[in-house]
Scaffold this motif. Sequence first.
Motif, PDB file in Angstrom:
ATOM      1  N   GLU A 196      -6.240  -0.689  -3.102  1.00  0.00           N
ATOM      2  CA  GLU A 196      -6.919  -1.552  -2.123  1.00  0.00           C
ATOM      3  C   GLU A 196      -7.492  -2.807  -2.775  1.00  0.00           C
ATOM      4  O   GLU A 196      -7.396  -3.897  -2.218  1.00  0.00           O
TER       5      GLU A 196
ATOM      6  N   ARG B  84       0.834  -1.204   0.000  1.00  0.00           N
ATOM      7  CA  ARG B  84       0.000   0.000   0.000  1.00  0.00           C
ATOM      8  C   ARG B  84       0.869   1.255   0.000  1.00  0.00           C
ATOM      9  O   ARG B  84       0.574   2.217  -0.705  1.00  0.00           O
TER      10      ARG B  84
ATOM     11  N   ASN C   4      -3.760   4.468   5.573  1.00  0.00           N
ATOM     12  CA  ASN C   4      -4.390   4.265   4.269  1.00  0.00           C
ATOM     13  C   ASN C   4      -4.012   5.321   3.225  1.00  0.00           C
ATOM     14  O   ASN C   4      -4.855   5.792   2.478  1.00  0.00           O
TER      15      ASN C   4
END
Length: 125
Positions: free
Chosen positions: A10, A4, A63
Amino acid sequence: MAARIQGVPEEELAARLHLGADQVRTMLEVTAWRAVWRFEARGADGLWEGRHSGWQGSAEVRNRTAEEFGAELVRGFRMSSRYPGDGTHWRLRVWWHQEGDPAGARFRYVSGPDSAARHPGDTPS
């Protein structure tokens, strides 16, 4: 997490891990990676140097890729009182966990008089 940070979407992570997209999204939202960053400016002698402690730091990132986080740092730096101006050569490096070998930086950005029109994200490094 490493995938990531490097920019793997994702959906691809979910496929690689054989998990649902919601599971991966939740995992990425609750698991932080430590970004360590340093801005440096080129001195009159042509050498790169960190100005002062305000030009380096670390943060917990969730994220987001190293490129997304680096682009955010560049935008914030350009709007700060520490920004040396478009006529100055400066650079940013972002590492995962700890500062180290410049070649190991997960995000690199260099700016100077000849690259002032370029924006972070134009050319990933």
